[in-house]
Scaffold this motif. Structure first.
Motif, PDB file in Angstrom:
ATOM      1  N   GLY A  41      35.061  50.706  36.797  1.00 31.30           N
ATOM      2  CA  GLY A  41      33.728  50.605  36.204  1.00 31.30           C
ATOM      3  C   GLY A  41      33.598  49.627  35.058  1.00 31.30           C
ATOM      4  N   VAL A  42      34.651  48.865  34.774  1.00 31.60           N
ATOM      5  CA  VAL A  42      34.568  47.872  33.712  1.00 31.60           C
ATOM      6  C   VAL A  42      33.653  46.731  34.170  1.00 31.60           C
ATOM      7  CG1 VAL A  42      35.862  46.145  32.379  1.00 31.60           C
ATOM      8  CG2 VAL A  42      36.846  48.419  32.782  1.00 31.60           C
ATOM      9  N   ARG A  43      32.705  46.370  33.308  1.00 34.79           N
ATOM     10  CA  ARG A  43      31.770  45.309  33.669  1.00 34.79           C
ATOM     11  C   ARG A  43      31.630  44.251  32.575  1.00 34.79           C
ATOM     12  NH1 ARG A  43      32.785  47.389  37.659  1.00 34.79           N
ATOM     13  NH2 ARG A  43      31.436  48.123  39.349  1.00 34.79           N
ATOM     14  N   TYR A  44      32.523  44.283  31.604  1.00 33.46           N
ATOM     15  CA  TYR A  44      32.572  43.209  30.609  1.00 33.46           C
ATOM     16  C   TYR A  44      33.964  42.596  30.622  1.00 33.46           C
ATOM     17  CZ  TYR A  44      32.989  40.795  26.124  1.00 33.46           C
ATOM     18  OH  TYR A  44      33.238  39.851  25.161  1.00 33.46           O
ATOM     19  N   GLU A  58      41.087  30.974  35.687  1.00 33.93           N
ATOM     20  CA  GLU A  58      41.199  30.778  37.130  1.00 33.93           C
ATOM     21  C   GLU A  58      41.400  32.107  37.855  1.00 33.93           C
ATOM     22  OE1 GLU A  58      43.345  26.386  36.646  1.00 33.93           O
ATOM     23  OE2 GLU A  58      44.514  28.150  37.261  1.00 33.93           O
ATOM     24  N   ARG A  59      42.294  32.923  37.339  1.00 33.85           N
ATOM     25  CA  ARG A  59      42.586  34.204  37.984  1.00 33.85           C
ATOM     26  C   ARG A  59      41.392  35.150  37.902  1.00 33.85           C
ATOM     27  NH1 ARG A  59      48.871  35.125  35.886  1.00 33.85           N
ATOM     28  NH2 ARG A  59      49.849  34.340  37.800  1.00 33.85           N
ATOM     29  N   LEU A  60      40.741  35.193  36.755  1.00 35.09           N
ATOM     30  CA  LEU A  60      39.567  36.048  36.604  1.00 35.09           C
ATOM     31  C   LEU A  60      38.452  35.578  37.526  1.00 35.09           C
ATOM     32  CD1 LEU A  60      38.153  38.370  35.062  1.00 35.09           C
ATOM     33  CD2 LEU A  60      37.406  36.657  33.391  1.00 35.09           C
ATOM     34  N   GLY A  61      38.222  34.275  37.557  1.00 32.63           N
ATOM     35  CA  GLY A  61      37.161  33.726  38.390  1.00 32.63           C
ATOM     36  C   GLY A  61      37.370  33.985  39.862  1.00 32.63           C
ATOM     37  N   GLU A  62      38.630  33.994  40.296  1.00 32.38           N
ATOM     38  CA  GLU A  62      38.921  34.240  41.714  1.00 32.38           C
ATOM     39  C   GLU A  62      38.383  35.590  42.157  1.00 32.38           C
ATOM     40  OE1 GLU A  62      42.785  34.715  44.721  1.00 32.38           O
ATOM     41  OE2 GLU A  62      43.075  34.222  42.608  1.00 32.38           O
ATOM     42  N   VAL A  63      38.502  36.590  41.282  1.00 35.13           N
ATOM     43  CA  VAL A  63      38.018  37.929  41.627  1.00 35.13           C
ATOM     44  C   VAL A  63      36.517  38.064  41.371  1.00 35.13           C
ATOM     45  CG1 VAL A  63      38.212  40.400  41.132  1.00 35.13           C
ATOM     46  CG2 VAL A  63      40.273  38.964  41.179  1.00 35.13           C
ATOM     47  N   LYS A  67      31.964  39.043  43.249  1.00 40.34           N
ATOM     48  CA  LYS A  67      31.091  40.119  42.786  1.00 40.34           C
ATOM     49  C   LYS A  67      29.696  39.575  42.480  1.00 40.34           C
ATOM     50  CE  LYS A  67      35.006  42.422  42.599  1.00 40.34           C
ATOM     51  NZ  LYS A  67      35.430  43.278  43.740  1.00 40.34           N
ATOM     52  N   PRO A  68      28.669  40.408  42.575  1.00 38.51           N
ATOM     53  CA  PRO A  68      27.322  39.952  42.213  1.00 38.51           C
ATOM     54  C   PRO A  68      27.278  39.512  40.747  1.00 38.51           C
ATOM     55  CG  PRO A  68      27.250  42.049  43.388  1.00 38.51           C
ATOM     56  CD  PRO A  68      28.687  41.813  43.046  1.00 38.51           C
ATOM     57  N   ARG A  69      26.830  38.295  40.500  1.00 36.83           N
ATOM     58  CA  ARG A  69      26.886  37.749  39.133  1.00 36.83           C
ATOM     59  C   ARG A  69      26.072  38.561  38.134  1.00 36.83           C
ATOM     60  NH1 ARG A  69      27.602  37.190  34.879  1.00 36.83           N
ATOM     61  NH2 ARG A  69      27.926  35.353  33.550  1.00 36.83           N
ATOM     62  N   GLY A 129      34.396  29.614  38.343  1.00 38.56           N
ATOM     63  CA  GLY A 129      33.616  29.613  39.576  1.00 38.56           C
ATOM     64  C   GLY A 129      32.259  30.264  39.415  1.00 38.56           C
ATOM     65  N   THR A 130      31.618  30.025  38.265  1.00 38.86           N
ATOM     66  CA  THR A 130      30.310  30.619  38.015  1.00 38.86           C
ATOM     67  C   THR A 130      29.352  29.562  37.496  1.00 38.86           C
ATOM     68  OG1 THR A 130      29.155  32.429  36.870  1.00 38.86           O
ATOM     69  CG2 THR A 130      30.861  31.267  35.628  1.00 38.86           C
ATOM     70  N   ASP A 131      28.067  29.895  37.502  1.00 41.00           N
ATOM     71  CA  ASP A 131      27.075  28.936  37.027  1.00 41.00           C
ATOM     72  C   ASP A 131      26.588  29.236  35.624  1.00 41.00           C
ATOM     73  OD1 ASP A 131      25.689  31.245  37.553  1.00 41.00           O
ATOM     74  OD2 ASP A 131      24.080  30.287  38.709  1.00 41.00           O
ATOM     75  N   ARG A 132      27.065  30.344  35.032  1.00 36.13           N
ATOM     76  CA  ARG A 132      26.588  30.658  33.689  1.00 36.13           C
ATOM     77  C   ARG A 132      27.538  31.618  32.968  1.00 36.13           C
ATOM     78  NH1 ARG A 132      23.785  33.826  37.282  1.00 36.13           N
ATOM     79  NH2 ARG A 132      23.351  36.004  36.718  1.00 36.13           N
TER      80      ARG A 132
END
Length: 336
Positions: A41-44, A58-63, A67-69, A129-132
């Motif tokens: 349930g961690v979301r931060y 890189e590793r965080l972005g891969e996962v 997920k829904p941004r 790998g995100t836009d924001r």
């Protein structure tokens, strides 16, 4: 925007260990740890280019890219730009020297100018790998500088990173910005400036069971007066409060080992886990918005979640204060 209006809960995940902090971590173990945090349930999630020269991002972005941004909050930091060229010399990271020796081999540029801030953000978005981004911290500003050099580096950040991030916040590109440091002085100086103010700060290792006096005396009263929230990083003091051997990124000295022994003995007396005591203490100050322990094994995430929800008796906090193991002015759960 106040951090408490942005952050989705009290427990976040600090990703410094994913940058191969202290040891080389297999990719699958890193991936499983992030997935475990999500499943708990961690979301931060907080990261930084410094962590393994981009490896943690890189590793965080891969996962997180799966997920829904809109379902999570993401923060990273500026002040370090990861270059394409390889590092040929030992990186000068001051007290953090050597802790990411198993990270990516890229050279790291230490700079807080406006141009470097823009470059740093661009690189982070690509690695993640995100836009924001939701929150951006100005990382380790002037951490390893002294005297006039300290002030020169702070001025570089004031006229560079601070103003870029204030503009991005005002434009709605990011939701908030602040300082991500393990010293209180840069935050105190920032809060005293007649400039656009930060929304909060990430303070690592300076509001823990082992070190909180200075923050209590000077920084936190200023923060409360200005309505600025705190995210507590390093709640286990580099691991010594979670069964590790490091304190302040180094092997713990004898006096710290002795103090931790006293804390653990008192916790055992009351049937309390030391992790629960550490997390709940750091969150008990009114300025605390969240705490972000790091981990490299899925089981550690389960422990952190359990520690946050563990019932700690008021008698434990009372005995902790009576033993002189926390400041007499530190807020404690249950008002102990």
């Amino acid at each position: 925007m106040p951090l408490k209006h942005i952050l989705p809960g009290k427990l976040g995940f600090g990703t410094a260990p994913l940058g191969n902090m202290f040891r080389a971590i297999p990719d699958e173990e890193a991936r499983a740890t992030v997935e475990a945090a999500w499943d708990q349930g961690v979301r931060y999630f907080d990261t930084a280019p410094l962590y393994g020269a981009g490896l943690a991002e890189e590793r965080l972005g891969e996962v997180l890219s799966t997920k829904p941004r809109d379902s999570y909050v993401l923060s990273t930091k500026v002040g370090r730009v990861i270059l394409d060229e390889r590092e040929t010399e030992t990186s000068d990271l001051g007290e953090k020297g050597g802790i990411f020796e198993h990270g990516n081999p890229n050279k790291v540029l230490h700079e807080w100018t406006a141009e470097a801030t823009e470059r740093s953000l661009k690189g982070s978005l690509e690695r993640l790998g995100t836009d924001r981004l939701d929150i951006v911290w100005v990382h380790d500003i002037a951490q390893d500088f002294h005297g006039d050099q300290w002030l020169q580096k702070f001025e570089e950040a004031r006229t560079g990173a601070f103003r870029v991030l204030s503009r991005l916040r005002d434009e709605g590109v990011i939701k908030a910005w602040g300082l991500g440091v393990n010293k209180t002085e840069p935050i105190e100086l920032t809060l005293a400036l007649d400039e656009p103010q930060p929304d909060g700060f990430l303070l690592a290792g300076r509001y823990t069971l082992l070190d909180h006096e200075h923050a209590l005396t000077r920084l936190l009263p200023m923060a409360q007066e200005q309505g600025v929230d705190m995210v507590v990083g390093g709640p286990y003091s580099s691991g010594i409060l979670a069964g590790g051997t490091h304190f302040e990124y180094q092997q713990a000295p004898a006096e710290i080992i002795e103090r931790v022994g006293r804390l653990k003995a008192l916790a055992e007396k009351h049937g309390v886990s030391i992790k629960a005591a550490a997390l709940q203490f750091s969150l008990s100050h009114p300025a605390s918005a969240a705490v972000i322990p790091g981990a490299t094994r899925p089981g550690r995430i389960t422990e952190d979640t359990a520690a946050l929800n563990e019932t700690v008796p008021a008698a434990f906090w009372a005995d902790l204060r009576a033993a002189g193991l926390v400041s007499p002015t530190a807020p404690l759960p249950h008002g102990a």
